[in-house]
Design a protein around this motif. Structure first.
Motif, mmCIF file in Angstrom:
data_model
loop_
_atom_site.group_PDB
_atom_site.id
_atom_site.type_symbol
_atom_site.label_atom_id
_atom_site.label_comp_id
_atom_site.label_asym_id
_atom_site.label_seq_id
_atom_site.Cartn_x
_atom_site.Cartn_y
_atom_site.Cartn_z
ATOM 1 N N ASN A 1 -3.549 19.847 5.348
ATOM 2 C CA ASN A 1 -2.131 19.526 5.175
ATOM 3 C C ASN A 1 -1.662 18.386 6.065
ATOM 4 O O ASN A 1 -0.473 18.281 6.357
ATOM 5 C CB ASN A 1 -1.270 20.767 5.444
ATOM 6 C CG ASN A 1 -1.498 21.850 4.418
ATOM 7 O OD1 ASN A 1 -1.482 21.581 3.225
ATOM 8 N ND2 ASN A 1 -1.740 23.058 4.881
ATOM 9 N N ARG A 2 -2.570 17.531 6.501
ATOM 10 C CA ARG A 2 -2.195 16.456 7.426
ATOM 11 C C ARG A 2 -2.847 15.151 6.992
ATOM 12 O O ARG A 2 -4.051 15.103 6.766
ATOM 13 C CB ARG A 2 -2.641 16.818 8.834
ATOM 14 C CG ARG A 2 -2.394 15.768 9.868
ATOM 15 C CD ARG A 2 -0.946 15.557 10.155
ATOM 16 N NE ARG A 2 -0.495 16.551 11.099
ATOM 17 C CZ ARG A 2 0.759 16.703 11.458
ATOM 18 N NH1 ARG A 2 1.685 15.928 10.958
ATOM 19 N NH2 ARG A 2 1.112 17.616 12.308
ATOM 20 N N VAL A 3 -2.011 14.113 6.864
ATOM 21 C CA VAL A 3 -2.509 12.784 6.521
ATOM 22 C C VAL A 3 -1.949 11.767 7.515
ATOM 23 O O VAL A 3 -0.956 12.037 8.201
ATOM 24 C CB VAL A 3 -2.127 12.364 5.079
ATOM 25 C CG1 VAL A 3 -2.766 13.275 4.060
ATOM 26 C CG2 VAL A 3 -0.626 12.304 4.908
ATOM 27 N N ALA A 4 -2.587 10.612 7.566
ATOM 28 C CA ALA A 4 -2.126 9.523 8.428
ATOM 29 C C ALA A 4 -2.619 8.210 7.828
ATOM 30 O O ALA A 4 -3.427 8.202 6.895
ATOM 31 C CB ALA A 4 -2.644 9.699 9.851
ATOM 32 N N TRP A 5 -2.112 7.123 8.347
ATOM 33 C CA TRP A 5 -2.509 5.781 7.921
ATOM 34 C C TRP A 5 -2.931 4.986 9.146
ATOM 35 O O TRP A 5 -2.430 5.210 10.249
ATOM 36 C CB TRP A 5 -1.337 5.064 7.242
ATOM 37 C CG TRP A 5 -0.980 5.641 5.924
ATOM 38 C CD1 TRP A 5 -1.354 5.166 4.697
ATOM 39 C CD2 TRP A 5 -0.182 6.799 5.660
ATOM 40 N NE1 TRP A 5 -0.840 5.966 3.709
ATOM 41 C CE2 TRP A 5 -0.113 6.986 4.274
ATOM 42 C CE3 TRP A 5 0.481 7.721 6.471
ATOM 43 C CZ2 TRP A 5 0.578 8.019 3.681
ATOM 44 C CZ3 TRP A 5 1.177 8.764 5.879
ATOM 45 C CH2 TRP A 5 1.215 8.906 4.507
ATOM 46 N N LEU A 6 -3.825 4.025 8.964
ATOM 47 C CA LEU A 6 -4.197 3.122 10.050
ATOM 48 C C LEU A 6 -3.028 2.177 10.307
ATOM 49 O O LEU A 6 -2.551 1.506 9.378
ATOM 50 C CB LEU A 6 -5.432 2.305 9.689
ATOM 51 C CG LEU A 6 -6.772 2.993 9.840
ATOM 52 C CD1 LEU A 6 -7.885 2.108 9.285
ATOM 53 C CD2 LEU A 6 -7.047 3.331 11.287
ATOM 54 N N LEU A 7 -2.571 2.138 11.532
ATOM 55 C CA LEU A 7 -1.446 1.279 11.890
ATOM 56 C C LEU A 7 -1.754 -0.180 11.575
ATOM 57 O O LEU A 7 -0.897 -0.909 11.085
ATOM 58 C CB LEU A 7 -1.083 1.454 13.367
ATOM 59 C CG LEU A 7 0.076 0.609 13.876
ATOM 60 C CD1 LEU A 7 1.354 0.906 13.103
ATOM 61 C CD2 LEU A 7 0.285 0.841 15.369
ATOM 62 N N SER A 8 -2.978 -0.610 11.819
ATOM 63 C CA SER A 8 -3.340 -2.007 11.549
ATOM 64 C C SER A 8 -3.189 -2.344 10.066
ATOM 65 O O SER A 8 -2.723 -3.434 9.715
ATOM 66 C CB SER A 8 -4.766 -2.289 12.017
ATOM 67 O OG SER A 8 -5.694 -1.451 11.352
#
Length: 68
Positions: free
Chosen positions: A45-52
């Protein structure tokens, strides 16, 4: 790749850190259309994106604006 380049941002941080005013649903539609960086699944239930990658996406939007 430098350690800084691997920083992740959450859905909430897309708004608070990156200044992207889109809803999670709109971001998902953009991803499906290939118009936003792909998410990284961190857990069930957890996603993220690369800031770059998000910063590159923002820079591309600015370049399009400035070109017209």
């Amino acid at each position: 790749m430098a350690q800084f380049d691997k920083r992740l941002v959450s859905k909430k941080e897309l708004r608070t850190v990156c200044g992207i005013p889109y809803t999670p649903q709109h971001i998902a539609r953009l991803e499906t259309a290939g118009k936003f960086p792909k998410r990284i699944q961190l857990g069930s239930n957890r996603v993220a994106w690369l800031l770059s990658e998000v910063n590159t996406w923002i820079s591309e939007r600015i370049a399009v604006r400035d070109a017209s």
